[in-house]
Design an enzyme around this catalytic site. Structure first.
Site, PDB file in Angstrom:
ATOM      1  N   GLU A 276      -2.017  -9.013   2.674  1.00 25.25           N
ATOM      2  CA  GLU A 276      -0.974  -9.133   1.643  1.00 25.25           C
ATOM      3  C   GLU A 276      -0.168 -10.423   1.787  1.00 25.25           C
ATOM      4  O   GLU A 276       0.395 -10.912   0.811  1.00 25.25           O
ATOM      5  CB  GLU A 276      -0.023  -7.922   1.707  1.00 25.25           C
ATOM      6  CG  GLU A 276      -0.639  -6.654   1.140  1.00 25.25           C
ATOM      7  CD  GLU A 276       0.361  -5.509   0.988  1.00 25.25           C
ATOM      8  OE1 GLU A 276       1.419  -5.540   1.637  1.00 25.25           O
ATOM      9  OE2 GLU A 276       0.063  -4.576   0.227  1.00 25.25           O
ATOM     10  N   LYS A 406      -1.674  -0.389  -9.957  1.00 21.01           N
ATOM     11  CA  LYS A 406      -0.618   0.576 -10.296  1.00 21.01           C
ATOM     12  C   LYS A 406      -0.491   0.705 -11.815  1.00 21.01           C
ATOM     13  O   LYS A 406      -0.328   1.796 -12.345  1.00 21.01           O
ATOM     14  CB  LYS A 406       0.722   0.123  -9.713  1.00 21.01           C
ATOM     15  CG  LYS A 406       0.798   0.218  -8.192  1.00 21.01           C
ATOM     16  CD  LYS A 406       2.215  -0.071  -7.752  1.00 21.01           C
ATOM     17  CE  LYS A 406       2.318  -0.216  -6.253  1.00 21.01           C
ATOM     18  NZ  LYS A 406       3.610  -0.763  -5.834  1.00 21.01           N
TER      19      LYS A 406
HETATM   20  O1  PA5 Z   1       4.318  -4.963   2.232  1.00 22.35           O
HETATM   21  C1  PA5 Z   1       4.730  -4.334   1.264  1.00 22.35           C
HETATM   22  O2  PA5 Z   1       5.832  -4.569   0.733  1.00 22.35           O
HETATM   23  C2  PA5 Z   1       3.915  -3.202   0.653  1.00 22.35           C
HETATM   24  O3  PA5 Z   1       2.663  -3.082   1.220  1.00 22.35           O
HETATM   25  C3  PA5 Z   1       4.671  -1.874   0.794  1.00 22.35           C
HETATM   26  O4  PA5 Z   1       4.947  -1.628   2.144  1.00 22.35           O
HETATM   27  C4  PA5 Z   1       3.910  -0.693   0.191  1.00 22.35           C
HETATM   28  O5  PA5 Z   1       3.501  -0.950  -1.104  1.00 22.35           O
HETATM   29  C5  PA5 Z   1       4.802   0.571   0.198  1.00 22.35           C
HETATM   30  O6  PA5 Z   1       5.957   0.328  -0.560  1.00 22.35           O
HETATM   31  P1  PA5 Z   1       7.238   1.249  -0.507  1.00 22.35           P
HETATM   32  O7  PA5 Z   1       7.791   1.220   0.872  1.00 22.35           O
HETATM   33  O8  PA5 Z   1       8.167   0.649  -1.499  1.00 22.35           O
HETATM   34  O9  PA5 Z   1       6.802   2.635  -0.898  1.00 22.35           O
END
Ligand code: PA5
EC number: 5.3.1.9
Length: 416
Positions: A276, A406
């Site tokens: 990511e 999503k």
């Molecule tokens: O690194 C990130 O921001 C994402 O991978 C989130 O951790 C993941 O989508 C989970 O999001 P949230 O904590 O808002 O549920």
């Protein structure tokens, strides 16, 4: 923690030029500069040093309270609200014997998985914690809805209220009002720390403390790495420098490898961290992880002789937690040696065989697996990922690509 790079035939001059760029970005990250890419999300950079003592005390006391109340602690979350926490608890060999077992939910929408938890809730003494920074992520919120209902049914509203915990953003999302209305105990994920950089906030610290592990040691390890020498001639930038160079030279896969089974979820966390952080604008290496010896007898063939599109990052534990002698039986050549002696031969054997095949390998040497070294590793990889992304010219702290599925999913749900 020692880090050295072997086998990649990279010229020092090429690395040298890279080091300077990385060191410059390191300085910018530590500075008060708020005008660079991703500046809103650098709360994690000084977090180990700036962690507020009152918060640590609150986390430790809350963990004790949970330990007294239950034998099973369900942590509901996904991505950064799940992987780092599980990575640390697994690496430290699960919950201590006298502490609740920590299990996870919310990272899938699998009815059978939740049904198993339903049976456990019926039969065990349970507390649960829902973690979502946005407070909007479908997967954890679905699991939370089902599990909360079960908790209310089993314990009644007043008692269930005391067994449910929330970790979320200070203001945004649906979980904050949920916690407020029900008076669930809540912790905050700082707005300037993104999910995959949040394991050293309440996100990871509360469940790790419930599992009986020393969160101060974890933070001390991270602080040690925060304070380490990240300058251009320091060793630490060698990894980030090497990996960005290898990617430019066309290597499109980074394979994280370890001979320690307890690091499997650390591998999953690394996949998220690098995937990511870097995987945007057509850039980044696909992060994969392999557990040896298991995978030497499957993907090992490809590594040795397949298409050379990858480089390897081997995490090596110098002093394993336990060892045992191999018993004698007729004709058995390993008798009298220990398991770990043989394991070390496999580790060095893989290294030598892969070096001979010309595979670029970074070795990350860790003395032993404990809360302190886990803290060091977490900070080391977070910083290496962020700096690599900056050198590649991408924002390390967003993940716009995650939104695509999503949107499609929401459209399909609307048609149900
Ligand atoms: O690194 C990130 O921001 C994402 O991978 C989130 O951790 C993941 O989508 C989970 O999001 P949230 O904590 O808002 O549920």
């Amino acid at each position: 923690m020692k880090i050295r790079i072997t086998g990649n035939q990279m010229q020092e001059e090429m690395l040298q030029e890279r080091w300077q760029k990385l060191a410059d970005w390191h300085e910018i990250l530590l500075s008060e500069d708020t005008h660079h890419l991703g500046a809103d999300y650098k709360g994690w950079v000084k977090l180990p040093e700036e962690m507020v003592e009152d918060l640590i005390i609150d986390l430790v006391e809350t963990a004790r309270e949970i330990q007294d109340k239950c034998t099973l602690f369900i942590v509901v979350g996904i991505g950064g609200s799940f992987l780092g926490t599980r990575a640390v608890i697994d690496a430290l060999n699960g919950s201590r014997e006298d502490c609740p077992e920590v299990v996870f939910a919310g990272f899938n929408m699998n009815g059978a998985y939740i049904s198993k938890l339903k049976r456990r809730i019926a039969n065990e003494s349970v507390c649960m914690c829902v973690i979502s920074k946005s407070g909007r992520t479908v997967e954890p919120l679905l699991s939370y809805a089902v599990l909360k209902d079960l908790m209310f049914a089993k314990y009644g509203y007043q008692e269930a209220r005391r067994r449910i915990y929330v970790i979320t953003d200070e203001k945004k999302g649906d979980l904050r009002p949920e916690a407020f209305e029900n008076q669930f105990k809540a912790f905050t994920i700082p707005g300037n720390i993104g999910g995959r950089y949040s394991v050293l906030t309440a996100v990871g610290l509360l469940p790790i403390a419930v599992a009986g592990h020393d969160i101060r040691m974890l933070l001390d390890g991270a602080k040690d790495m925060q304070k380490a020498d990240w300058s251009a001639d320091g060793e630490l930038l060698r990894y980030a420098a090497g990996r960005t160079l290898l990617q430019e030279q066309g290597k499109s896969l980074e394979i994280f490898e370890y001979f320690e089974g307890n690091l499997r979820y650390f591998g999953e966390w690394l996949k998220q961290l690098f995937g990511e952080t870097e995987g945007k604008d057509g850039k980044g290496a696909y992060p994969a992880c392999l557990f040896f010896s298991r995978d030497l007898h499957s993907i090992g063939q490809f590594l040795q002789q397949g298409r050379q599109i990858f480089y390897e990052t081997m995490i090596r534990i110098e002093h394993p937690a336990e060892d045992m002698e191999i018993p004698w039986y007729a004709g058995y050549p390993y008798a009298g040696k220990t398991m770990e002696q043989i394991n070390a031969c496999a580790e060095n054997g893989v290294l030598q065989a892969h070096q001979k095949a010309g595979i670029p390998i970074h070795e990350i040497h860790i003395e032993e697996l404990n809360a302190f070294t886990m803290g060091q590793m977490i900070y080391f990889f977070e910083m290496s990922a962020a700096l690599s992304a900056y050198v590649m010219g991408v924002n390390p702290f967003d993940q716009p690509g995650v939104e695509a599925y999503k949107k499609e999913m929401q459209a399909l749900i609307a048609e149900l």
